[in-house]
Write a protein that holds these residues in place. Structure first.
Motif, PDB file in Angstrom:
ATOM      1  N   ILE A   1       0.746  -1.359   0.003  1.00  0.00           N
ATOM      2  CA  ILE A   1      -0.057  -0.029  -0.099  1.00  0.00           C
ATOM      3  C   ILE A   1       0.929   1.385  -0.055  1.00  0.00           C
ATOM      4  N   PRO A   2       1.227   1.761  -1.196  1.00  0.00           N
ATOM      5  CA  PRO A   2       2.097   2.851  -1.309  1.00  0.00           C
ATOM      6  C   PRO A   2       1.887   4.128  -0.423  1.00  0.00           C
ATOM      7  N   GLN A   3       0.509   4.549  -0.310  1.00  0.00           N
ATOM      8  CA  GLN A   3      -0.034   5.654   0.402  1.00  0.00           C
ATOM      9  C   GLN A   3       0.205   5.122   1.996  1.00  0.00           C
ATOM     10  N   PHE A   4       0.294   4.106   2.412  1.00  0.00           N
ATOM     11  CA  PHE A   4       0.609   3.737   3.810  1.00  0.00           C
ATOM     12  C   PHE A   4       2.051   3.961   4.027  1.00  0.00           C
ATOM     13  N   GLN A   5       2.769   3.556   2.934  1.00  0.00           N
ATOM     14  CA  GLN A   5       4.302   3.829   3.279  1.00  0.00           C
ATOM     15  C   GLN A   5       4.609   5.435   3.219  1.00  0.00           C
ATOM     16  N   ASP A   6       3.782   6.307   2.478  1.00  0.00           N
ATOM     17  CA  ASP A   6       4.030   7.715   2.609  1.00  0.00           C
ATOM     18  C   ASP A   6       3.498   8.154   3.864  1.00  0.00           C
ATOM     19  N   LEU A   7       2.628   7.750   4.285  1.00  0.00           N
ATOM     20  CA  LEU A   7       2.094   8.115   5.804  1.00  0.00           C
ATOM     21  C   LEU A   7       3.148   7.603   6.824  1.00  0.00           C
ATOM     22  N   VAL A   8       3.705   6.621   6.933  1.00  0.00           N
ATOM     23  CA  VAL A   8       4.812   6.201   7.687  1.00  0.00           C
ATOM     24  C   VAL A   8       5.940   7.156   7.519  1.00  0.00           C
ATOM     25  N   ASN A   9       6.373   7.384   6.365  1.00  0.00           N
ATOM     26  CA  ASN A   9       7.568   8.435   6.047  1.00  0.00           C
ATOM     27  C   ASN A   9       7.453   9.660   6.652  1.00  0.00           C
ATOM     28  N   LEU A  10       5.926  10.111   6.495  1.00  0.00           N
ATOM     29  CA  LEU A  10       5.482  11.442   6.919  1.00  0.00           C
ATOM     30  C   LEU A  10       5.702  11.531   8.747  1.00  0.00           C
ATOM     31  N   ILE A  11       5.188  10.298   9.106  1.00  0.00           N
ATOM     32  CA  ILE A  11       5.387  10.352  10.927  1.00  0.00           C
ATOM     33  C   ILE A  11       6.619  10.187  10.976  1.00  0.00           C
ATOM     34  N   ILE A  12       7.469   9.445  10.625  1.00  0.00           N
ATOM     35  CA  ILE A  12       8.959   9.504  11.000  1.00  0.00           C
ATOM     36  C   ILE A  12       9.654  10.675  10.798  1.00  0.00           C
ATOM     37  N   GLU A  13       9.145  11.510   9.628  1.00  0.00           N
ATOM     38  CA  GLU A  13       9.845  12.744   9.569  1.00  0.00           C
ATOM     39  C   GLU A  13       9.430  13.861  10.829  1.00  0.00           C
ATOM     40  N   ARG A  14       8.160  13.765  10.736  1.00  0.00           N
ATOM     41  CA  ARG A  14       7.652  14.562  12.141  1.00  0.00           C
ATOM     42  C   ARG A  14       8.075  14.118  13.565  1.00  0.00           C
ATOM     43  N   SER A  15       8.201  12.951  13.567  1.00  0.00           N
ATOM     44  CA  SER A  15       8.987  12.429  15.045  1.00  0.00           C
ATOM     45  C   SER A  15      10.256  12.986  14.907  1.00  0.00           C
ATOM     46  N   PHE A  16      11.113  12.909  13.906  1.00  0.00           N
ATOM     47  CA  PHE A  16      12.463  13.150  13.896  1.00  0.00           C
ATOM     48  C   PHE A  16      12.395  14.625  14.304  1.00  0.00           C
ATOM     49  N   ALA A  17      11.581  15.689  13.723  1.00  0.00           N
ATOM     50  CA  ALA A  17      11.554  17.033  13.912  1.00  0.00           C
ATOM     51  C   ALA A  17      11.405  17.290  15.265  1.00  0.00           C
ATOM     52  N   ALA A  18      10.199  16.591  15.763  1.00  0.00           N
ATOM     53  CA  ALA A  18       9.632  16.726  17.185  1.00  0.00           C
ATOM     54  C   ALA A  18      10.862  16.423  18.095  1.00  0.00           C
ATOM     55  N   SER A  19      11.789  15.541  17.802  1.00  0.00           N
ATOM     56  CA  SER A  19      12.900  15.052  18.919  1.00  0.00           C
ATOM     57  C   SER A  19      13.950  16.095  18.717  1.00  0.00           C
ATOM     58  N   GLN A  20      14.210  16.690  17.517  1.00  0.00           N
ATOM     59  CA  GLN A  20      15.103  17.786  17.518  1.00  0.00           C
ATOM     60  C   GLN A  20      14.592  18.989  18.481  1.00  0.00           C
ATOM     61  N   ASP A  21      13.309  19.318  18.068  1.00  0.00           N
ATOM     62  CA  ASP A  21      12.895  20.286  18.915  1.00  0.00           C
ATOM     63  C   ASP A  21      12.869  20.215  20.616  1.00  0.00           C
ATOM     64  N   ARG A  22      12.709  18.890  20.823  1.00  0.00           N
ATOM     65  CA  ARG A  22      12.648  18.465  22.403  1.00  0.00           C
ATOM     66  C   ARG A  22      13.982  18.563  22.920  1.00  0.00           C
ATOM     67  N   ILE A  23      15.246  18.110  22.161  1.00  0.00           N
ATOM     68  CA  ILE A  23      16.448  18.158  22.408  1.00  0.00           C
ATOM     69  C   ILE A  23      16.981  19.585  22.472  1.00  0.00           C
ATOM     70  N   ASN A  24      16.428  20.395  21.751  1.00  0.00           N
ATOM     71  CA  ASN A  24      16.945  21.888  21.687  1.00  0.00           C
ATOM     72  C   ASN A  24      16.380  22.496  22.916  1.00  0.00           C
ATOM     73  N   SER A  25      14.981  22.349  23.276  1.00  0.00           N
ATOM     74  CA  SER A  25      14.379  22.867  24.264  1.00  0.00           C
ATOM     75  C   SER A  25      15.010  22.451  25.771  1.00  0.00           C
ATOM     76  N   SER A  26      15.232  21.141  25.822  1.00  0.00           N
ATOM     77  CA  SER A  26      15.950  20.789  27.002  1.00  0.00           C
ATOM     78  C   SER A  26      17.420  21.344  27.258  1.00  0.00           C
ATOM     79  N   ILE A  27      18.048  21.681  26.304  1.00  0.00           N
ATOM     80  CA  ILE A  27      19.271  22.306  26.547  1.00  0.00           C
ATOM     81  C   ILE A  27      19.505  23.556  26.550  1.00  0.00           C
ATOM     82  N   SER A  28      18.490  24.521  26.098  1.00  0.00           N
ATOM     83  CA  SER A  28      18.576  25.733  25.911  1.00  0.00           C
ATOM     84  C   SER A  28      17.436  26.635  26.758  1.00  0.00           C
ATOM     85  N   LEU A  29      16.462  25.997  27.159  1.00  0.00           N
ATOM     86  CA  LEU A  29      15.506  26.639  28.107  1.00  0.00           C
ATOM     87  C   LEU A  29      15.649  26.327  29.623  1.00  0.00           C
TER      88      LEU A  29
END
Length: 192
Positions: free
Chosen positions: A118-146
């Protein structure tokens, strides 16, 4: 339980009945009581887990028996240990239910078949992984700078649904501050 997952999927991607049936066939329902483990440190994680109801947390415990919460997850969130899943190595983390919860589990092998079929399922998974990565970066930045007050304000702003569902000592652990510091911050906020 599957109806919740089906609604989530159909809000994200277009699926026909055959594709939905293919997904439903590989989903295994699991109910967790409050404080029950979904994953324990040392076990190998073999699933992708979607939460249909409840609230869970991922955390580690250090040598002093202090908990370090990595994340919280509620309905319509995914949870698991990607490192253990990808590498087949024992997990360094625990995942347990903060409240009675229900999850759908899809094995690593079945998940791979779904992504290929199901190609659209794979697209969704890739989007979730990208969002998760961005959220992790944001969390790391917040934890060391705020500072502590800014961390708490950011948490309340970004995760209001979770903030009202988890005990304050867990919020403190997630933010990397002591429960006493969080209590002081909350008292100051009430005075404002």
């Amino acid at each position: 339980m599957f109806e919740v997952f089906a609604k989530y999927l159909q809000n994200q991607i277009q699926l026909n009945d055959q594709e939905l049936n293919m997904i439903q066939k590989v989903c295994v329902s699991k109910r967790l009581r409050k404080n029950q483990y979904l994953l324990q440190e040392g076990d190998v994680w073999r699933y992708n887990a979607f939460i249909t109801s409840g609230c869970l947390r991922t955390y580690s415990v250090n040598d002093k028996l202090q908990e370090h919460i990595l994340n919280f997850a509620i309905e319509n969130y995914w949870i698991g240990d990607r490192e253990s899943l990808l590498n087949g190595t024992p997990s360094r983390y625990n995942i347990d239910a903060i409240e009675d919860s229900e999850v759908l589990l899809i094995s690593k092998e079945d998940f791979a078949v779904l992504m290929k079929s199901i190609p659209q399922f794979q697209d969704l998974v890739n989007l979730i992984i990208e969002r998760s990565f961005a959220a992790s970066q944001d969390r790391i930045n917040s934890s060391i700078s705020l500072n502590a007050e800014e961390k708490y304000a950011t948490f309340l702003k970004r995760q209001p649904k979770i903030a009202n569902r988890v005990p304050q000592h867990m919020v403190a652990s997630y933010l990397g501050i002591t429960p006493e510091t969080l209590s002081r911050i909350r008292k100051l906020n009430l005075k404002k």
